[in-house]
Design an enzyme around this catalytic site. Structure first.
Site, PDB file in Angstrom:
ATOM      1  N   LYS A   1       0.692  -1.379  -0.035  1.00 33.01           N
ATOM      2  CA  LYS A   1       0.145  -0.039  -0.194  1.00 33.01           C
ATOM      3  C   LYS A   1       0.899   1.305   0.050  1.00 33.01           C
ATOM      4  CE  LYS A   1      -2.208  -0.922   3.827  1.00 33.01           C
ATOM      5  NZ  LYS A   1      -1.556  -2.286   4.307  1.00 33.01           N
TER       6      LYS A   1
ATOM      7  N   ARG B   1      -9.258   1.044   8.796  1.00 33.10           N
ATOM      8  CA  ARG B   1      -8.726  -0.218   9.107  1.00 33.10           C
ATOM      9  C   ARG B   1      -9.907  -1.267   9.785  1.00 33.10           C
ATOM     10  NH1 ARG B   1      -2.969   0.736   9.354  1.00 33.10           N
ATOM     11  NH2 ARG B   1      -1.571  -1.108   9.191  1.00 33.10           N
TER      12      ARG B   1
ATOM     13  N   ARG C   1      11.606  -5.940   4.362  1.00 33.36           N
ATOM     14  CA  ARG C   1      11.310  -4.868   4.320  1.00 33.36           C
ATOM     15  C   ARG C   1      12.305  -3.632   4.985  1.00 33.36           C
ATOM     16  NH1 ARG C   1       5.045  -2.440   4.728  1.00 33.36           N
ATOM     17  NH2 ARG C   1       5.482  -2.652   7.127  1.00 33.36           N
TER      18      ARG C   1
HETATM   19  P1  AMP Z   1       0.944   0.817   8.829  1.00 33.91           P
HETATM   20  O1  AMP Z   1       2.218   1.706   8.671  1.00 33.91           O
HETATM   21  O2  AMP Z   1      -0.049   1.121   8.169  1.00 33.91           O
HETATM   22  O3  AMP Z   1       1.246  -0.786   8.825  1.00 33.91           O
HETATM   23  O4  AMP Z   1       0.672   0.952  10.133  1.00 33.91           O
HETATM   24  C1  AMP Z   1       1.597   0.607  11.334  1.00 33.91           C
HETATM   25  C2  AMP Z   1       0.941   0.447  13.020  1.00 33.91           C
HETATM   26  O5  AMP Z   1       0.137   1.795  13.185  1.00 33.91           O
HETATM   27  C3  AMP Z   1      -0.412  -0.502  12.591  1.00 33.91           C
HETATM   28  O6  AMP Z   1       0.256  -1.863  13.138  1.00 33.91           O
HETATM   29  C4  AMP Z   1      -1.196   0.107  13.713  1.00 33.91           C
HETATM   30  O7  AMP Z   1      -0.739  -0.385  15.164  1.00 33.91           O
HETATM   31  C5  AMP Z   1      -1.087   1.679  13.815  1.00 33.91           C
HETATM   32  N1  AMP Z   1      -2.044   2.019  12.834  1.00 33.91           N
HETATM   33  C6  AMP Z   1      -1.852   2.695  11.558  1.00 33.91           C
HETATM   34  N2  AMP Z   1      -3.088   2.965  10.848  1.00 33.91           N
HETATM   35  C7  AMP Z   1      -4.057   2.563  11.729  1.00 33.91           C
HETATM   36  C8  AMP Z   1      -5.593   2.585  11.609  1.00 33.91           C
HETATM   37  N3  AMP Z   1      -6.158   3.196  10.603  1.00 33.91           N
HETATM   38  N4  AMP Z   1      -6.053   2.190  12.765  1.00 33.91           N
HETATM   39  C9  AMP Z   1      -5.530   1.487  13.826  1.00 33.91           C
HETATM   40  N5  AMP Z   1      -4.235   1.561  14.038  1.00 33.91           N
HETATM   41  C10 AMP Z   1      -3.262   2.085  12.984  1.00 33.91           C
END
Ligand code: AMP
Length: 214
Positions: free
Chosen positions: A13, A88, A127
């Protein structure tokens, strides 16, 4: 354009969102990036989010929804927004629908980046991300020219703490339970389109461009 990228952790993404905004000049809204910045800056939101992020759990919906509302006021978002890692949960999707309806610019398209779960663990463990500019890399599929150093800005690369194998498994479970139901939510609105995300960065981007052009 209000475009959502949906997909499991490691489906690409963030990488695809960057390519899309480079081409179209839209705002890239990554809730993960905003949270990581809050953690780095030591804000109260960052302090709440840090332990949850490190263990692969979601940050509470009300905190995330407020953060997104804030980000959407930025002027770069006027031409369009690519939502990466948000919504999410069903609660977040409903909050976003309500917010964008109020602004008169509803979600137009939701792209599901499809990839099988076994491939994700290998992807996430390789990554790397630039500590300076946030550019994404992969030790196998997208290595930098010089190992451990960002091509774009020369800063060192790092592995995210939540890309360790145990946390990755938790993140995949949480995704299945809390985020996969969004596929039905957006399919019911007639907004969901699938893109094959298993064949690498360029092929995936071609698939996205084909949907955007069609
Ligand atoms: P990401 O970089 O999108 O994989 O996000 C890393 C971490 O941030 C996730 O594993 C969650 O702990 C938190 N996080 C990011 N976006 C959300 C969201 N929309 N809702 C809840 N937690 C989030």
């Amino acid at each position: 354009m209000q475009l959502i990228l949906l997909g499991a952790p490691g489906s690409g993404k963030g990488t695809q969102a960057k390519l899309i905004v480079q081409q179209h000049g839209w705002l890239h809204l990554s809730t993960g990036d905003v949270l990581r910045k809050n953690v780095a800056d030591g804000t109260p939101l960052g302090a709440k989010a840090k332990p949850l992020m490190e263990s692969g759990q979601y940050v509470p919906d009300d905190l995330i929804n407020a953060m997104v509302e804030d980000q959407l006021d930025r002027p770069e978002g006027r031409g369009g927004v690519v939502f990466d890692g948000y919504p999410r949960t069903i609660n977040q999707a409903q909050a976003l629908d309500a917010l964008l309806e109020r602004k008169g610019r509803p979600v137009q398209l939701v792209l599901h980046l499809e990839i099988n779960p076994e491939a994700l663990i290998a992807r996430l463990s390789g990554r790397r991300v630039c500590t300076g500019c946030g550019a994404p890399y992969h030790t196998v599929s997208m290595p930098p020219l010089k190992e451990g150093v960002c091509d774009a800005c020369g800063s060192p690369l790092m592995q995210r703490k939540d890309d360790s194998e145990e946390t990755v498994r938790t993140r995949l479970e949480v995704y299945q339970k809390q985020t996969a139901p969004l596929l039905d939510y957006y399919a019911a609105q007639g907004k969901l389109r699938a893109v094959d995300a298993a064949e690498g960065v360029e092929k995936t981007f071609e698939g996205i461009q084909a949907v955007l052009a069609g």
